[in-house]
Design a protein around this motif. Structure first.
Motif, short mmCIF file in Angstrom:
data_model
loop_
_atom_site.label_atom_id
_atom_site.label_comp_id
_atom_site.label_asym_id
_atom_site.label_seq_id
_atom_site.Cartn_x
_atom_site.Cartn_y
_atom_site.Cartn_z
N LEU A 121 -8.96 -1.36 7.41
CA LEU A 121 -9.37 -2.33 8.42
C LEU A 121 -8.68 -2.03 9.75
O LEU A 121 -9.32 -2.12 10.82
CB LEU A 121 -9.04 -3.74 7.96
N ASP A 122 -7.41 -1.67 9.72
CA ASP A 122 -6.70 -1.36 10.96
C ASP A 122 -7.36 -0.20 11.69
O ASP A 122 -7.45 -0.20 12.93
CB ASP A 122 -5.24 -1.02 10.66
N ALA A 152 -4.94 -3.77 -1.99
CA ALA A 152 -4.74 -4.54 -0.76
C ALA A 152 -4.14 -3.70 0.36
O ALA A 152 -4.52 -3.84 1.52
CB ALA A 152 -3.87 -5.76 -1.04
N ASP A 153 -3.18 -2.81 0.04
CA ASP A 153 -2.55 -2.02 1.10
C ASP A 153 -3.54 -1.04 1.72
O ASP A 153 -3.57 -0.86 2.95
CB ASP A 153 -1.31 -1.30 0.58
N THR A 203 -6.82 -1.48 1.69
CA THR A 203 -7.77 -2.34 2.38
C THR A 203 -7.29 -2.64 3.79
O THR A 203 -8.05 -2.53 4.77
CB THR A 203 -7.99 -3.64 1.60
N ALA A 204 -6.02 -3.03 3.92
CA ALA A 204 -5.45 -3.34 5.23
C ALA A 204 -5.44 -2.12 6.14
O ALA A 204 -5.76 -2.21 7.33
CB ALA A 204 -4.05 -3.90 5.06
N THR A 221 -6.61 -10.80 11.30
CA THR A 221 -7.20 -10.23 10.08
C THR A 221 -7.04 -11.19 8.91
O THR A 221 -6.15 -12.07 8.90
CB THR A 221 -6.52 -8.89 9.70
N HIS A 222 -7.91 -10.99 7.94
CA HIS A 222 -7.76 -11.61 6.62
C HIS A 222 -8.01 -10.51 5.60
O HIS A 222 -9.09 -9.90 5.60
CB HIS A 222 -8.77 -12.75 6.42
N VAL A 223 -7.02 -10.26 4.76
CA VAL A 223 -7.10 -9.16 3.81
C VAL A 223 -6.77 -9.65 2.41
O VAL A 223 -5.79 -10.37 2.20
CB VAL A 223 -6.14 -8.01 4.20
N GLY A 244 -11.74 -8.68 10.12
CA GLY A 244 -10.84 -8.51 11.25
C GLY A 244 -11.56 -8.65 12.57
O GLY A 244 -12.79 -8.59 12.65
N ALA A 289 -11.93 -7.40 3.44
CA ALA A 289 -11.25 -7.34 4.73
C ALA A 289 -12.13 -7.92 5.82
O ALA A 289 -13.32 -7.59 5.92
CB ALA A 289 -10.90 -5.90 5.08
#
Length: 626
Positions: free
Chosen positions: A21-22, A14-15, A17-18, A38-40, A47, A45
């Protein structure tokens, strides 16, 4: 209006993935400077970057349905959202916002994939359906909003701009070996192709249903194609004018829906005059119009100012120079994402920057040329050539097959026309770059000419759709390719580069349906002019001559490329590390350049396209991943 991005990458923490996406969203802040959402989840992901236009305080994304089983990130506008909200509320759906975005999740709940039949608007969205464990990714009917995707090794990613995908380390940058030849010949690539082998454009009027458990099963599917196959029923001029007038009034009214100021992009041409005139009916006290020019007798500013006085708008003007062009060409290449050989991108970017100081939404006139046959000189020439070739094809059994590798001659051209399908010949007549005039082909080797001949036939099989007459077939080809992947790409990416929303009321679905009911004779009568019925429609509102020439921010490239910009352009094209020379024979390119300088070849647009390709290769294609 926003920019969207996201991916499915099973097993990615998850980290990470975020963080990935950023990085994607950081590439498109210009598309949405007002905020992000966003939705992660592990390996998933979604965004967006937001340019707030409707429901300024409550329209943040992702937007979810009542039980949060369906969520969406969305780029665009749904112009009939008020009517759809009322219908869906009556059906029992509960709305939490006043935005057009929320309409999409409830419409999907109600109609699933049949939702597209209800939509009037421009859109690219990614909808997460946790009930069916899938992602639905879609692009609007005409392709006003871009959407790129990549699918490989069990991973799927999408974005409003291609550069977002290049931030992902697993996305291949392998080039498509045929893309350069196609680009330098037609000046844009048809969908789903890009210059990268494993990155694709979702075609206009298409969607992808992506199973989260097996993304490799995703296949693009069409939900809409423009058809001119049925017999037209608006065959008399006056009833056609009345119907078109009512449809334009409705379209412009809906395109003016916004919670921020709206203006009109105004040139001296028919299309923007039409949009401005109808918009002024709905905003009689506050309409603002914007134009750019380049000085000299062909500048758009004089005609645009005349229209502004006629409708009583508050008008803003900007004059541009070759220095402005030189200082902005890198920005143009970066925002375009993939090279598109339309030099008007420069004018659109600068007029949008001018307008952004006053408004947040602009109305523009794109789309009418493909719906109402506005390219009259080109279409009349193509129709005449295709008619002559039809006669030649009767002689094909008695003529030898042409040799594509043979030196060009009148005999070879006649034999080629006799043995070439009408669809392939139509695409060859649409060649806008190299080799130029078929009688004296420039810039391409014999091997490239043979490959181009083969590509023309391949594209004809893939793109042509039978319609009720030849002009209708030409219109649908232009709508599917030139409009979606050149003109609308330019319009979207240059306006978004200035953080402004560009809307096209003439390209409304209802206007297109009305245009399909009008026969070719009322669009392009023998001898012209094109857009015949639209001209008569505007003549009821403004002082509109029926023979007004087609305009549209004509950039004085020949004057600049043989004058102040000759040095920078020549240096770029003939540098030792030139990207163009990796594909073209240097002697042939030099000969074409000399022909251009002498006036023997009108190749300014082709040379612009090559310059743009150079900069794109340096600034986007060859930059390392984040």
């Amino acid at each position: 209006m926003c920019g969207i991005a996201g991916f499915v990458a099973p097993g990615l923490p998850a980290d990470e993935t975020a963080a990935r996406l950023d990085r994607m969203l950081a590439c498109i802040v210009h598309r949405g400077p007002d905020g992000a959402g966003t939705h992660v989840a592990p390996g998933l992901a979604l965004g967006m970057r937001r340019l707030s236009i409707i429901d300024l305080d409550g329209g943040g994304q992702p937007v979810w349905n009542e039980d949060r089983t369906i969520g969406i990130v969305f780029n665009g506008e749904i112009y009939n959202y008020i009517e759809l909200t009322a219908q869906l509320t009556a059906a029992g759906h509960v709305f939490r916002t006043h935005s057009d975005t929320e309409v999409l999740v409830h419409l999907y709940e109600q109609h699933d994939e049949a939702m597209f039949k209800k939509l009037r608007g421009m859109f690219a969205f990614a909808l997460l359906d946790t009930r069916q464990n899938r992602l639905l990714v879609a692009r609007d009917h005409f392709g006003q909003k871009p959407l790129y995707y990549t699918l490989a090794d069990g991973r799927f990613a999408f974005a409003s701009e291609l550069k977002c995908l290049l931030t992902l380390p697993w996305v291949s940058r392998e080039r498509d070996p045929e893309a350069f030849l196609d680009y330098v010949s037609w000046l844009s690539l048809p969908p789903p192709r890009t210059h990268f082998q494993h990155i694709h454009k979702l075609a206009a009027g298409s969607f992808l249903a992506v199973p989260l458990a097996d993304v490799s099963a995703a296949q693009p599917r069409k939900f809409w194609s423009y058809a001119l196959s049925a017999e037209p029923d608006l065959t008399a001029l006056d009833p056609a004018i009345e119907a078109l007038d009512a449809t334009l009034r409705d379209s412009v009214q809906k395109h003016l829906r916004a919670d921020v100021p709206v203006g009109v992009l105004l040139s001296s041409g028919l299309d923007s005059r039409t949009v401005a005139a109808y918009a002024q009916d709905h905003q009689p006290c506050g309409m603002q119009t914007f134009t750019v020019g380049f000085g000299g007798p062909d500048s758009e500013t004089l005609g645009a100012a005349e229209t502004a006085r006629e409708i009583g708008s508050q008008h803003h003007t900007l004059e541009l120079t070759s220095d402005d062009f030189l200082h902005n060409i890198e920005r143009i290449a970066w925002h375009l994402d993939e090279p598109v050989g339309d030099p008007a991108a420069f004018a659109v970017l600068k007029v949008c920057e001018l307008a952004r100081q006053h408004v947040k939404v602009l109305l523009s006139g794109e789309g009418s040329d493909e719906l109402f046959a506005g390219y009259d000189t080109r279409y009349l020439g193509m129709l005449a050539t295709l008619k002559r070739s039809k006669t030649l094809r009767h002689c094909a059994p008695f003529l030898p097959q042409p040799d594509p590798a043979a030196a060009p001659s009148r005999w070879q051209r006649l034999a080629s026309r006799a043995h070439t399908s009408a669809a392939a010949e139509a695409l060859s007549l649409r060649l806008e770059g190299l080799p130029g005039d078929v009688r004296t082909p420039r810039g391409l080797t014999q091997d490239q000419l043979v490959r181009l001949h083969r590509r023309t036939h391949e594209f004809a099989l893939a793109i042509r759709r039978p319609q009720r007459d030849t002009l209708s077939e030409l219109l649908t080809v232009d709508l599917d390719w030139q409009l979606a992947e050149s003109l609308l790409q330019k319009a979207d990416k240059m306006s978004m580069g200035a953080s402004i929303e560009l809307r096209t009321p003439l390209l409304d679905l209802r206007v297109a349906e009305l245009a399909a009911r009008i026969p070719s004779a009322l669009k392009l009568p023998p001898g012209g002019p094109g857009k015949f019925v639209l001209r008569h429609c505007l003549a009821r509102k403004l002082n509109e001559p029926l023979n007004r020439p087609k305009r549209g921010f004509p950039v004085p490239l020949r004057e600049w490329f043989t004058g102040p910009l000759r040095g920078p352009l020549e240096d770029a094209l003939f540098a030792p590390n030139s990207a163009a020379l990796a594909h073209l024979d240097g002697r042939l390119l030099r000969a074409a350049w000399d022909d251009f300088l002498s006036g023997a070849w009108d190749g300014a647009r082709t040379l612009y396209s090559l310059w743009l390709y150079e900069i794109w290769s340096q600034k986007i294609a060859d930059t390392p991943a984040a």
